[in-house]
Write an enzyme that holds these catalytic residues in place. Sequence first.
Site, short mmCIF file in Angstrom:
data_model
loop_
_atom_site.label_atom_id
_atom_site.label_comp_id
_atom_site.label_asym_id
_atom_site.label_seq_id
_atom_site.Cartn_x
_atom_site.Cartn_y
_atom_site.Cartn_z
N GLU A 1 10.05 -21.72 -3.49
CA GLU A 1 10.29 -22.96 -4.23
C GLU A 1 11.74 -23.01 -4.71
OE1 GLU A 1 9.58 -24.63 -8.69
OE2 GLU A 1 8.32 -22.98 -7.97
N ASP B 1 14.27 -25.91 -3.26
CA ASP B 1 14.92 -26.85 -4.17
C ASP B 1 16.39 -27.00 -3.83
OD1 ASP B 1 15.12 -28.34 -6.85
OD2 ASP B 1 16.53 -26.71 -7.15
N ASP C 1 6.03 -28.26 -6.64
CA ASP C 1 6.43 -26.88 -6.31
C ASP C 1 6.10 -26.55 -4.86
OD1 ASP C 1 7.24 -26.57 -8.92
OD2 ASP C 1 5.51 -25.36 -9.52
N GLU D 1 8.54 -28.08 -2.35
CA GLU D 1 9.79 -27.34 -2.27
C GLU D 1 9.60 -25.99 -1.58
OE1 GLU D 1 12.30 -29.06 -6.07
OE2 GLU D 1 10.98 -27.34 -6.39
#
Length: 226
Positions: free
Chosen positions: A44, A48, A117, A120
Site C-alpha cells: 500500500e 500510493d 488501501d 493502492e
Amino acid sequence: MKKKTSKSSVPSELAGYHFKALSHLDEALTHPSLSGGYNYQRLEFLGDRVLGLVISTWLLEIYPRDAEGSLNRRFTALVRRETLAELAVKLGLVKHLKLTAGAEAEGTRDKEAIQADVCESVIGAIYLDGGFSAANDFIRKHWEPLLNTGVQAHKDNKTLLQEWCQARALPLPEYRVTDRHGPDHDPVFTIEVAVDGHGSAAATGAAKRLAEQAAAEQLLKQLSGD
C-alpha cells in the site's frame, strides 16, 4: 491457534492484469488481521507513491496550461480515498481480500479506508510484478473515465443532494439499508434515501457507499423532474 479466515482464492489475473508472480498479489490481498508482518501495508505504501507519480505526470501531459492550483485539485480528486475505494469495488479487488472471520463479521471488507488501501496495494503489487510500465498502463486504463469527467464530477451525488436540501432549508437526506444479500466477500446492498416531504428513492450496489450514491442520483433525478 490458527486464525479462521474468510477469503476467496487469489486469481492469477485481476482487473485485466496477469500476474507472473502470484506472491505479489497474495501479499497485496492479505489483511493485517491475518498476519503481523505479511500483509498489504508495505505494498500500500509503495502503491500510493506509484499512483501519485503516474497521475501527476499524466495531468501535466493533458493539461499543459493549467496552473499548480488547478492541477492539485484534479490530482486530489483522482487519488482521494473515496475514488480509490470505489475503484477497488468496481474492479473486483475487494472481494478477493483475505481476512479473519472476525474481521469479516465486523464489516472490515465494506470499510472505505480498507478498500482504498487494497486499491493502492494492488498497484504496488503490479509495479513489483511488471515494473513501472505495467503499473502506468493499469492506472491510465482504469482512471481514464474519471479524467474525462473533470474536477466537478467528484462532487458526488450525496453531496449534491445534501446541497439541494440545504438550499431549501430542509432536513438532510436520510439513508437506510433495506436489504443485504450475497456472500460476505461479495455482498449486494439496497439503500433507500429519503428527503422529508419530497419523496424517496432506492438503489443497489456492491458497497453501501456505492448504493447510497446511486440512490442519491435517482432521487436527484426525481427532484429535478428528469
